[in-house]
Design a protein around this motif. Structure first.
Motif, PDB file in Angstrom:
ATOM      1  N   ARG A  66       0.830  -1.194   0.000  1.00  0.00           N
ATOM      2  CA  ARG A  66       0.000   0.000   0.000  1.00  0.00           C
ATOM      3  C   ARG A  66       0.873   1.256   0.000  1.00  0.00           C
ATOM      4  NH1 ARG A  66      -2.900   0.553   5.381  1.00  0.00           N
ATOM      5  NH2 ARG A  66      -0.744   1.018   5.947  1.00  0.00           N
ATOM      6  N   ILE A  70       1.237   4.192  -2.943  1.00  0.00           N
ATOM      7  CA  ILE A  70       1.047   5.623  -2.680  1.00  0.00           C
ATOM      8  C   ILE A  70       2.250   6.409  -3.201  1.00  0.00           C
ATOM      9  CG2 ILE A  70       0.850   7.387  -0.892  1.00  0.00           C
ATOM     10  CD1 ILE A  70      -0.671   5.342   0.810  1.00  0.00           C
ATOM     11  N   SER A  73       2.084   6.590  -6.993  1.00  0.00           N
ATOM     12  CA  SER A  73       0.993   7.455  -7.446  1.00  0.00           C
ATOM     13  C   SER A  73       1.333   8.923  -7.240  1.00  0.00           C
ATOM     14  CB  SER A  73      -0.298   7.114  -6.696  1.00  0.00           C
ATOM     15  OG  SER A  73      -0.772   5.834  -7.057  1.00  0.00           O
ATOM     16  N   ASP A  78       1.408   7.123 -13.369  1.00  0.00           N
ATOM     17  CA  ASP A  78       0.073   6.547 -13.346  1.00  0.00           C
ATOM     18  C   ASP A  78       0.056   5.066 -13.678  1.00  0.00           C
ATOM     19  OD1 ASP A  78      -1.539   8.499 -12.418  1.00  0.00           O
ATOM     20  OD2 ASP A  78      -2.503   8.985 -14.315  1.00  0.00           O
ATOM     21  N   TRP A  85      -1.506  -0.589  -7.352  1.00  0.00           N
ATOM     22  CA  TRP A  85      -2.765  -0.644  -6.621  1.00  0.00           C
ATOM     23  C   TRP A  85      -3.549  -1.913  -6.937  1.00  0.00           C
ATOM     24  CZ3 TRP A  85      -3.572   1.804  -2.419  1.00  0.00           C
ATOM     25  CH2 TRP A  85      -3.026   3.077  -2.209  1.00  0.00           C
ATOM     26  N   LEU A 103      -9.585   0.705  -0.326  1.00  0.00           N
ATOM     27  CA  LEU A 103      -8.748   1.834  -0.743  1.00  0.00           C
ATOM     28  C   LEU A 103      -8.126   1.565  -2.107  1.00  0.00           C
ATOM     29  CD1 LEU A 103      -7.073   4.443  -0.361  1.00  0.00           C
ATOM     30  CD2 LEU A 103      -5.403   3.052   0.919  1.00  0.00           C
ATOM     31  N   THR A 107      -8.927   3.624  -5.549  1.00  0.00           N
ATOM     32  CA  THR A 107      -7.853   4.348  -6.223  1.00  0.00           C
ATOM     33  C   THR A 107      -7.759   3.939  -7.685  1.00  0.00           C
ATOM     34  OG1 THR A 107      -6.620   4.432  -4.138  1.00  0.00           O
ATOM     35  CG2 THR A 107      -5.409   4.946  -6.154  1.00  0.00           C
ATOM     36  N   TYR A 110     -10.495   5.621  -9.527  1.00  0.00           N
ATOM     37  CA  TYR A 110     -10.225   7.041  -9.748  1.00  0.00           C
ATOM     38  C   TYR A 110      -9.240   7.250 -10.897  1.00  0.00           C
ATOM     39  CZ  TYR A 110      -8.888  11.864  -9.111  1.00  0.00           C
ATOM     40  OH  TYR A 110      -8.632  13.190  -9.344  1.00  0.00           O
ATOM     41  N   LEU A 136     -12.367   8.165  -2.345  1.00  0.00           N
ATOM     42  CA  LEU A 136     -11.737   8.200  -3.664  1.00  0.00           C
ATOM     43  C   LEU A 136     -12.678   7.654  -4.741  1.00  0.00           C
ATOM     44  CD1 LEU A 136      -7.955   7.301  -3.331  1.00  0.00           C
ATOM     45  CD2 LEU A 136      -8.961   9.252  -4.506  1.00  0.00           C
ATOM     46  N   LEU A 164     -11.262  13.221   1.913  1.00  0.00           N
ATOM     47  CA  LEU A 164      -9.944  13.193   1.285  1.00  0.00           C
ATOM     48  C   LEU A 164      -9.069  14.353   1.724  1.00  0.00           C
ATOM     49  CD1 LEU A 164     -10.868  12.202  -2.390  1.00  0.00           C
ATOM     50  CD2 LEU A 164      -9.565  10.842  -0.748  1.00  0.00           C
ATOM     51  N   ALA A 169      -3.975  12.570  -0.545  1.00  0.00           N
ATOM     52  CA  ALA A 169      -4.622  12.752  -1.848  1.00  0.00           C
ATOM     53  C   ALA A 169      -5.550  13.956  -1.861  1.00  0.00           C
ATOM     54  CB  ALA A 169      -5.414  11.486  -2.210  1.00  0.00           C
TER      55      ALA A 169
END
Length: 425
Positions: A66, A70, A73, A78, A85, A103, A107, A110, A136, A164, A169
């Motif tokens: 995780r 993060i 990202s 991307d 993710w 989560l 993500t 999104y 998210l 958020l 983020a």
């Protein structure tokens, strides 16, 4: 070399935890590239762990993966972030970590929404109720609502995504606010909120990395719509590699607006077959190339492909981001089989019955020149564009305003809420 015994595998976990802690520290201090380097070392370390022992330490990797995701990202990668993710989702699901899996799925949803991929965004949001309720995922649904020009629904969802604000983020909310404001005409208030939001956060979190780039884009969008708004004096170029895709689209758009077809083709041509472009960027490139290519058959094919994608993914805001002059008939034809497009068609084509025609900054500036009494050649010289480009903008402006003469346009300027805009100094 592989780690083949339990003690060795456990020592790898200790090393991974140490590297990850360092990556988190670097990330939170705004050193995103350095944080990613630590993540890469973690990945390399995992490669030496035997498959049997890797399975044994997988439960300990949920939280580590995780943090790696993060880091990737927020550094702006991307594609790597998306894959990370997805891996977090798989690992968390396998070990019953519902909060982490929610989560991860939110993500992923999104990221797909940002890229204009409605189908995959919807699939990830729809995996479970807990995912759909994640802030998210709510932001992803807000992005999809914006693309459909359902601004009231987008605002409702953006408000629901406010949790958020307390995460790393938080800039996601800034971008949602900027997009809604630029489409609804409340840019001055949005710019003020953007400035206050940035100043309320640790500077290193908005001076580099993806959050920085989101804020730069938001500032650019808002200040473009309202030159009177206070700016943050951000330099988009500092975003580095993150900006490559968007800068390509922006460069092509700028060339088209200047009437420089050769320069536009130089940008759009090589990108037509680029497999790494997002859906949203690809559609923009196809439409921009169609306006500058000298091959009528190629233009027709590109327009048809772009409109097909726009309808399928319901990313109608693309048609507000690129010039649609000359595409009206094709768009109207597509609207005959696309109910959602038909509903937003007046906004896209600037129906004169619309109270707030969607005028571009260039059109509003041309309108200002008309009010000052300049002729087309003088306007072209002042804006460093060709007279034909000015003619195109004037025709589009008249159509959106519902007028046929300069005098009528000038008279309307006194009362129109989205009136003439002086050229940037």
């Amino acid at each position: 070399m592989t780690v083949g015994d339990g003690v060795g595998a456990l020592s790898v976990v200790d090393e991974l935890e140490s590297l990850t802690l360092r990556a988190v520290e670097l990330r939170r201090s705004g050193r995103f590239a350095a944080a990613v380097e630590q993540v890469r070392v973690c990945h390399q370390l995992l490669e030496v762990v035997g498959s049997d022992h890797l399975r044994a330490i997988e439960p300990a990797l949920v939280d580590l993966r995780r943090e790696w995701a993060i880091c990737l990202s927020l550094a702006g990668d991307d594609l790597a972030g998306l894959r990370a993710w997805e891996r977090v989702w798989d690992t968390a699901q396998a070990h019953g970590r519902a909060e982490v899996s929610a989560l991860a799925a939110a993500t992923v949803a999104y990221i797909h929404a940002v890229h204009g991929d409605r189908r995959y965004a919807g699939l990830w949001v729809g995996r479970s109720e807990s995912i759909a309720e994640h802030p998210l995922a709510t932001a992803a649904r807000a992005m999809l609502a914006i693309d459909c020009l359902e601004l009231d629904e987008a605002q409702r969802l953006a408000d629901a995504a406010q949790p958020l604000d307390g995460t790393e983020a938080w800039a996601v909310l800034v971008w949602l606010d900027a997009r809604i404001a630029s489409l609804s005409g409340s840019t001055r208030a949005a710019m003020t909120r953007l400035r206050a939001t940035c100043l309320a956060h640790y500077p290193k979190q908005w001076e580099s990395g993806l959050n920085w780039y989101i804020i730069a884009l938001s500032t650019h969008r808002l200040s473009r719509e309202d030159l009177g708004a206070p700016t943050l004096r951000l330099d988009v170029g500092r975003a580095g590699e993150i900006a490559v895709e968007t800068n390509s689209v922006d460069a092509a758009l700028a060339a088209v607006e200047k009437g420089d077809a050769m320069a536009a083709r130089a940008v759009t041509g090589p990108l037509l077959n680029d497999p790494d472009l997002s859906i949203r960027a690809r559609v923009k490139i196809e439409l921009l190339h169609a306006t500058v290519t000298e091959d009528a058959a190629e233009a027709a094919t590109l327009i048809e492909a772009a409109l097909e994608t726009i309808s399928r993914e319901q990313i109608y805001t693309v048609l507000l981001d690129v010039p649609v002059s000359g595409l009206e008939a094709a768009i109207a034809k597509r609207a005959a089989t696309d109910e959602r497009l038909a509903r937003v068609l007046p906004r896209i084509l600037g129906d004169p019955t619309d109270e707030l025609p969607a005028l571009t900054r260039r059109e509003r500036t041309i309108w200002w020149y008309l009010g000052e009494g300049l002729n087309l050649n003088q306007i072209a010289a002042a804006e460093f564009v060709s007279p034909n480009t000015v003619k195109t903008h004037v025709r589009s402006l008249y159509r959106k305003l519902g007028v046929n003469t300069r005098q009528a346009a000038v008279e309307l300027a006194r009362t129109h809420p989205n009136g003439p805009l002086p050229p940037a100094s």
